[in-house]
Design an enzyme around this catalytic site. Sequence first.
Site, PDB file in Angstrom:
ATOM      1  N   GLY A 167       0.758  -1.292  -0.040  1.00  0.00           N
ATOM      2  CA  GLY A 167      -0.051   0.200   0.025  1.00  0.00           C
ATOM      3  C   GLY A 167       0.956   1.347   0.011  1.00  0.00           C
ATOM      4  N   GLU A 206       6.300   2.344  -5.633  1.00  0.00           N
ATOM      5  CA  GLU A 206       5.080   2.218  -6.555  1.00  0.00           C
ATOM      6  C   GLU A 206       4.525   3.692  -6.969  1.00  0.00           C
ATOM      7  OE1 GLU A 206       2.321  -1.526  -6.488  1.00  0.00           O
ATOM      8  OE2 GLU A 206       2.600  -1.065  -4.286  1.00  0.00           O
TER       9      GLU A 206
HETATM   10 ZN   LIG Z   1       0.476  -2.743  -4.547  1.00  0.00          ZN
END
Ligand SMILES: [Zn+2]
Length: 343
Positions: free
Chosen positions: A102, A149
């Site tokens: 996350g 990310e």
């Molecule tokens: Zn992810």
Amino acid sequence: MKSVLTARDIEAIIAKGGDPNAATTDAILTPSARDALRDFANARRGSAATAAGAPAKLLNSKSPKSELEALFNSPQTQALKEQLCDIGRRLWQRAYVDGNGGNIAIRVGEDIALCTPTLVSKGFMKPADMCLVDFEGNQLCGVKRRTSEILMHLQIMKRQPRAVATVHCHPPYSTGFAVAGIEPPTCMIPEYEVFSSVAIAPYRTPGTPEMGKLVADLVDKHNTILMANHGVVSWSHNDVEDAYFKMEILEAYCRTVLVSAQLGKPAKTMTPAQLQDLLKIKQSLGIPDPRHGLKECELCDNAEWRPGVACAIPPQKESSIGFDADAEATVQAITDQILAQLR
Ligand SMILES: [Zn+2]
């Protein structure tokens, strides 16, 4: 008897400079009146933030290092860092993230964003862990390394200028739909229709520019993207908490759909006219949806999930009915063959 207040009543009170909340303590509110109240609260929060000393000019990635450092260490940014920790904790407590999974980002300038660090559980971040990056993913400030990310978040912000915050996580029910490649069905729960616009992006390796591009391709008309075999990412034009709410709404919805699918009866759905009402609210809130402007018959149409529910096909022109060139040619060839054998 309690009086009923509509959106028009609320707007009239605001126009006169009154406090609409005071008038609502002993009244029944229509759904649109509740929306008007929420818009009023949001507007007031926005002007309060400006009054609290938001920088007059937005910085960018080319701003002097000293100005970027000053922004990164300012009280406003400190408040955002604390908010990132708070949202991270809520993601972890709800089991929307696992391991160090996350990540979250907030736009804080023309082409710069505050984001969460890599290799830290979202449930246990500290404000000092946060990072400042430019829109290419280069780290500008912060001691911890930015999330791997981040490119996906930045590509969303680049492609969707209204995106002020993004949240990515792996909530199990929603991710289940993403793994199955099934877009959640529509026309079942009002909150989902009003606040979410969901689409599925194909799988690519997390963190690659290609993954970010496939997600960014969808954010013009969708605010919540299911990433196949991976998780979910959402964006908001309001704030980071609103982007997080998209996760709660989607996850609760996917869970509800699964429960309803197990009850042995076909789900009852709202009518296209009822959905149209919700889409009007959605449009007034500035939330995108590919269905804005569609005809009613095209609205509650998700053939993948509920086969047979389809928009009425307009009648074909008289002359073309029953004519199929391929079939005609086949019939002619067979007839010719039979006639040749009879000779
Ligand atoms: Zn992810």
